[in-house]
Enzyme design. Structure first.
Site, PDB file in Angstrom:
ATOM      1  N   GLU A 195       7.653   0.643  16.114  1.00  0.00           N
ATOM      2  CA  GLU A 195       8.824   1.279  15.011  1.00  0.00           C
ATOM      3  C   GLU A 195       8.885   2.730  15.531  1.00  0.00           C
ATOM      4  O   GLU A 195       8.009   3.240  16.206  1.00  0.00           O
ATOM      5  CB  GLU A 195       8.379   1.039  13.799  1.00  0.00           C
ATOM      6  CG  GLU A 195       7.970  -0.592  13.369  1.00  0.00           C
ATOM      7  CD  GLU A 195       7.759  -0.817  12.185  1.00  0.00           C
ATOM      8  OE1 GLU A 195       7.322  -0.019  11.176  1.00  0.00           O
ATOM      9  OE2 GLU A 195       8.211  -2.083  11.553  1.00  0.00           O
ATOM     10  N   GLY A 246       2.153  -5.946   7.137  1.00  0.00           N
ATOM     11  CA  GLY A 246       1.101  -6.728   6.436  1.00  0.00           C
ATOM     12  C   GLY A 246      -0.016  -6.789   6.829  1.00  0.00           C
ATOM     13  O   GLY A 246      -0.314  -6.274   7.991  1.00  0.00           O
ATOM     14  N   SER A 247      -0.677  -7.994   6.759  1.00  0.00           N
ATOM     15  CA  SER A 247      -2.057  -8.160   7.012  1.00  0.00           C
ATOM     16  C   SER A 247      -1.861  -9.036   8.363  1.00  0.00           C
ATOM     17  O   SER A 247      -0.825  -9.723   8.583  1.00  0.00           O
ATOM     18  CB  SER A 247      -2.859  -9.097   6.113  1.00  0.00           C
ATOM     19  OG  SER A 247      -2.099 -10.505   5.991  1.00  0.00           O
ATOM     20  N   CYS A 261      -3.141   1.731   6.253  1.00  0.00           N
ATOM     21  CA  CYS A 261      -3.643   0.937   7.473  1.00  0.00           C
ATOM     22  C   CYS A 261      -4.077   1.843   8.469  1.00  0.00           C
ATOM     23  O   CYS A 261      -4.803   1.636   9.374  1.00  0.00           O
ATOM     24  CB  CYS A 261      -2.190   0.420   7.868  1.00  0.00           C
ATOM     25  SG  CYS A 261      -0.918   1.468   8.104  1.00  0.00           S
ATOM     26  N   ASN A 312       0.880  -1.234  -0.010  1.00  0.00           N
ATOM     27  CA  ASN A 312      -0.018  -0.148   0.128  1.00  0.00           C
ATOM     28  C   ASN A 312       0.910   1.332   0.112  1.00  0.00           C
ATOM     29  O   ASN A 312       0.301   2.140  -0.765  1.00  0.00           O
ATOM     30  CB  ASN A 312      -0.916   0.025   1.272  1.00  0.00           C
ATOM     31  CG  ASN A 312      -0.414   0.085   2.430  1.00  0.00           C
ATOM     32  OD1 ASN A 312       0.661  -0.582   2.676  1.00  0.00           O
ATOM     33  ND2 ASN A 312      -0.854   0.702   3.345  1.00  0.00           N
ATOM     34  N   THR A 350      -1.167 -12.779   7.874  1.00  0.00           N
ATOM     35  CA  THR A 350       0.276 -13.130   7.469  1.00  0.00           C
ATOM     36  C   THR A 350       1.336 -13.232   8.676  1.00  0.00           C
ATOM     37  O   THR A 350       2.015 -14.031   8.745  1.00  0.00           O
ATOM     38  CB  THR A 350       0.742 -12.287   6.473  1.00  0.00           C
ATOM     39  OG1 THR A 350      -0.010 -12.548   5.266  1.00  0.00           O
ATOM     40  CG2 THR A 350       2.281 -12.803   6.029  1.00  0.00           C
TER      41      THR A 350
HETATM   42  P1  NAD Z   1       0.249  -9.324   3.161  1.00  0.00           P
HETATM   43  O1  NAD Z   1       0.200  -9.860   4.705  1.00  0.00           O
HETATM   44  O2  NAD Z   1      -0.527 -10.289   2.249  1.00  0.00           O
HETATM   45  O3  NAD Z   1       1.740  -9.330   2.554  1.00  0.00           O
HETATM   46  C1  NAD Z   1       2.649  -8.458   3.404  1.00  0.00           C
HETATM   47  C2  NAD Z   1       3.920  -8.904   2.707  1.00  0.00           C
HETATM   48  O4  NAD Z   1       4.284 -10.245   3.518  1.00  0.00           O
HETATM   49  C3  NAD Z   1       4.315  -9.080   1.261  1.00  0.00           C
HETATM   50  O5  NAD Z   1       5.519  -8.903   0.994  1.00  0.00           O
HETATM   51  C4  NAD Z   1       3.853 -10.712   1.096  1.00  0.00           C
HETATM   52  O6  NAD Z   1       4.780 -11.375   0.066  1.00  0.00           O
HETATM   53  C5  NAD Z   1       4.583 -11.410   2.641  1.00  0.00           C
HETATM   54  N1  NAD Z   1       4.301 -12.492   2.860  1.00  0.00           N
HETATM   55  C6  NAD Z   1       2.824 -13.051   2.664  1.00  0.00           C
HETATM   56  N2  NAD Z   1       2.767 -14.302   3.199  1.00  0.00           N
HETATM   57  C7  NAD Z   1       4.247 -14.529   3.820  1.00  0.00           C
HETATM   58  C8  NAD Z   1       4.844 -15.508   4.443  1.00  0.00           C
HETATM   59  N3  NAD Z   1       4.391 -16.586   4.874  1.00  0.00           N
HETATM   60  N4  NAD Z   1       6.296 -15.378   4.977  1.00  0.00           N
HETATM   61  C9  NAD Z   1       6.769 -14.325   4.937  1.00  0.00           C
HETATM   62  N5  NAD Z   1       6.403 -13.177   4.137  1.00  0.00           N
HETATM   63  C10 NAD Z   1       4.906 -13.243   3.572  1.00  0.00           C
HETATM   64  O7  NAD Z   1      -0.200  -7.795   3.282  1.00  0.00           O
HETATM   65  P2  NAD Z   1      -0.753  -7.027   1.879  1.00  0.00           P
HETATM   66  O8  NAD Z   1      -1.904  -7.414   1.506  1.00  0.00           O
HETATM   67  O9  NAD Z   1       0.681  -6.649   1.176  1.00  0.00           O
HETATM   68  O10 NAD Z   1      -1.000  -5.636   2.881  1.00  0.00           O
HETATM   69  C11 NAD Z   1      -2.059  -5.060   3.319  1.00  0.00           C
HETATM   70  C12 NAD Z   1      -2.279  -5.330   4.837  1.00  0.00           C
HETATM   71  O11 NAD Z   1      -0.963  -4.667   5.413  1.00  0.00           O
HETATM   72  C13 NAD Z   1      -3.211  -4.741   5.495  1.00  0.00           C
HETATM   73  O12 NAD Z   1      -3.686  -5.443   6.400  1.00  0.00           O
HETATM   74  C14 NAD Z   1      -3.006  -3.445   6.119  1.00  0.00           C
HETATM   75  O13 NAD Z   1      -3.518  -2.889   7.264  1.00  0.00           O
HETATM   76  C15 NAD Z   1      -1.381  -3.941   6.386  1.00  0.00           C
HETATM   77  N6  NAD Z   1      -0.567  -2.720   7.006  1.00  0.00           N
HETATM   78  C16 NAD Z   1      -0.151  -2.385   8.074  1.00  0.00           C
HETATM   79  C17 NAD Z   1       0.565  -1.357   8.383  1.00  0.00           C
HETATM   80  C18 NAD Z   1       0.787  -1.089   9.686  1.00  0.00           C
HETATM   81  O14 NAD Z   1       1.712  -0.241   9.975  1.00  0.00           O
HETATM   82  N7  NAD Z   1       0.281  -1.696  10.692  1.00  0.00           N
HETATM   83  C19 NAD Z   1       1.247  -0.467   7.401  1.00  0.00           C
HETATM   84  C20 NAD Z   1       0.435  -0.845   6.160  1.00  0.00           C
HETATM   85  C21 NAD Z   1      -0.020  -1.964   5.726  1.00  0.00           C
END
Ligand code: NAD
Length: 485
Positions: free
Chosen positions: A466, A230-231, A287, A154, A234
């Protein structure tokens, strides 16, 4: 687009751009036109292993380099990005579908600021002493070794550098994996590092899927810590893999943030604009966006009318067009997910006040993935729409009758990343802010970020913090030394 025009990205390992060892690639789409425009390495465990090996070789010299010299290299990378700001912004917009104006004003400037901030911060980083009557304790902080940084789609370069910069500044070597959905600016960052003279192996960027490259990275025995954004799903999978390995882990995950509007808020156009932006910036794919807007009942109807009127004025269009407020949704899969959530909101009895469907943008974007900013009311807090992270341009409006009810509703999800509250009463602002289960609370503002502050979530939104000194602490290990006096 012909295949000849398709850009081929490469991994950055041991100081050089390299193809993936197994020769496999993933398609990368331009969301605004719904077509493939690049391919990025579909890296495997072999590529990760090569990257970790390079990082391990580079680590002793990098860790031994005086902090000021590491800082100068980070500054040089920042300069390289700054001199190509427009190219980076174009790439970020093309890759993610976000308005070019947003990439220019937010994403790329912030990536530069991240590098500069941690370059400066490491020169000020200090550890503690604890003087006693019969002993003097002092704490040393050493880098961890080789660390893994994993980021989402994002805010691609913004979040990638937010992790890499403190890790490198603190003397670690890094293997980083950007999202496979938005790899372009991470690939450009590799060239900036080469041009800046970053020693080989200090930073390695390996592209690929989470299931293959990401999993190989977190499982690699040479990796001392993982910083993940990420999510929540994950994050949970990564935590369960890493727990028995006792690696340091920082998790920044999903959110379902509340925006609380009290009857005494300063109801002017600028504040309403900020609330609209907090709902729909980057198509709601930040996020920190507020997706549940809680409004004190006495002003509910007036606020609703004014809010919907502002939303109606938002333009969904070509991200290249300076007039576009919202661009495209990042991928077909995410477009389908968001549309599914809107359908579910209707099934749950939600009344769609505005939006509620796809938008067709004429011209070059006619096959792009666009969704109208969508405002829904009439849903209870415990329904799917108000509980699950949609991560798109969809908000719900919910009335409340008292401060207690506002706090109860705001806290009634499994997430706890950010909240914003709008009130003219300082007393109420402090009281309510203290009761919100949220890592970050903005009062009468949104997304004002000071990079020194702790950043992160509670409950299912995160573990750890962070930002500023928190990041430098995460990327170092403390050792206490006790000297008898
Ligand atoms: P995602 O969890 O699908 O992927 C995030 C990253 O993790 C990607 O690089 C992906 O390839 C990697 N990944 C996936 N499976 C993995 C595994 N088993 N082992 C290691 N790496 C793995 O998330 P997304 O769809 O890319 O991003 C959207 C999500 O991120 C939303 O839930 C959003 O809220 C969250 N987000 C959180 C923040 C925060 O600061 N809290 C900031 C931005 C986005």
């Amino acid at each position: 687009m012909t295949s000849a025009a398709i850009l081929t990205l490469a991994n950055y390992i041991d100081g050089a751009l390299q193809p993936p060892r197994a020769g496999r690639y993933l398609d990368v789409h331009e969301p605004a036109i719904g077509a493939v425009y690049a391919r990025c390495p579909d890296s495997s465990a072999e590529d990760i292993d090569a990257a970790v090996g390079a990082a391990q070789r580079a680590f002793p010299a990098w860790a031994a380099l005086p902090a000021g010299q590491r800082a100068r290299l980070l500054e040089r990378i920042a300069e390289r990005i700054e001199t190509q700001l427009e190219a980076f912004a174009q790439a970020e917009s093309r890759d993610s579908g976000k308005p070019l104006a947003l990439a220019r004003s937010l994403d790329i400037p912030r990536a530069i600021a991240n590098l500069r901030f941690f370059a400066a911060a490491i020169t000020q980083f200090a550890s503690e002493t604890h003087a006693g009557a019969d002993a003097l304790n002092y704490t040393l902080r050493a880098p961890l070794g080789v660390v893994g940084c994993i980021s989402p789609w994002n805010l691609p370069l913004y979040l990638f550098t937010w992790k890499i910069a403190p890790a490198l500044a603190a003397g670690n070597c890094v293997v980083a994996k950007p999202s496979e959905i938005t790899p372009l600016t991470a690939w450009m960052l590799a060239q900036a590092c080469i041009d800046a003279g970053l020693p080989p192996g200090v930073l390695n960027i390996v592209h690929g899927t989470g299931a293959r490259a990401g999993q190989a990275l977190i499982e690699h025995p040479g990796i001392a810590a993982i910083s993940f954004t990420g999510s929540t799903r994950t994050g949970a999978a990564i935590a369960s893999t890493l727990a028995p390995k006792f690696k340091k882990l920082s998790l920044e995950m999903g959110g379902k943030n509340a925006t609380l509007v009290f009857a005494d808020w300063e109801a002017n156009a600028a504040n309403l604009d900020t609330i609209v932006r907090s709902a729909f910036a980057n198509q709601g794919q930040i996020c920190l966006c507020g997706s549940r807007i809680l409004i004190e009942r006495s002003i509910y109807e007036k606020f609703k009318t004014d809010f919907v009127e502002k939303v109606r004025a938002l333009k969904v269009g070509d991200p290249q067009d300076a007039a576009s407020d919202l661009g495209a949704i990042v991928s077909r899969a995410h477009f389908d997910k968001v549309m599914g959530h809107i359908a579910l909101a209707r099934e749950e009895g939600g009344r769609v006040l505005y939006g509620g469907g796809a938008v067709r943008v004429d011209g070059r974007c006619s096959d792009g993935w666009f969704i109208a900013p969508t405002v829904i009311e009439g849903l209870a807090m415990d329904c799917h729409t108000n509980q699950e992270e949609i991560f798109g341009p969809v908000v719900t409006l919910i009335p409340f009758d008292s401060d207690d009810e506002a706090v109860m509703l705001a806290n009634a999800t499994r997430y706890g990343l950010a909240a914003s509250l709008w009130t003219g009463s300082l007393t109420r602002a402090h009281r309510v802010a203290a009761r919100l289960e949220s890592g970050i609370v903005w009062i009468n503002c949104w997304l004002r970020r000071d990079l020194r502050t702790p950043f992160g979530g509670v409950k299912d939104s995160g573990v750890g913090r962070e930002g500023g000194v928190e990041a430098l602490r995460f990327f170092t290990e403390a050792k206490n030394i006790c000297v008898a006096l």
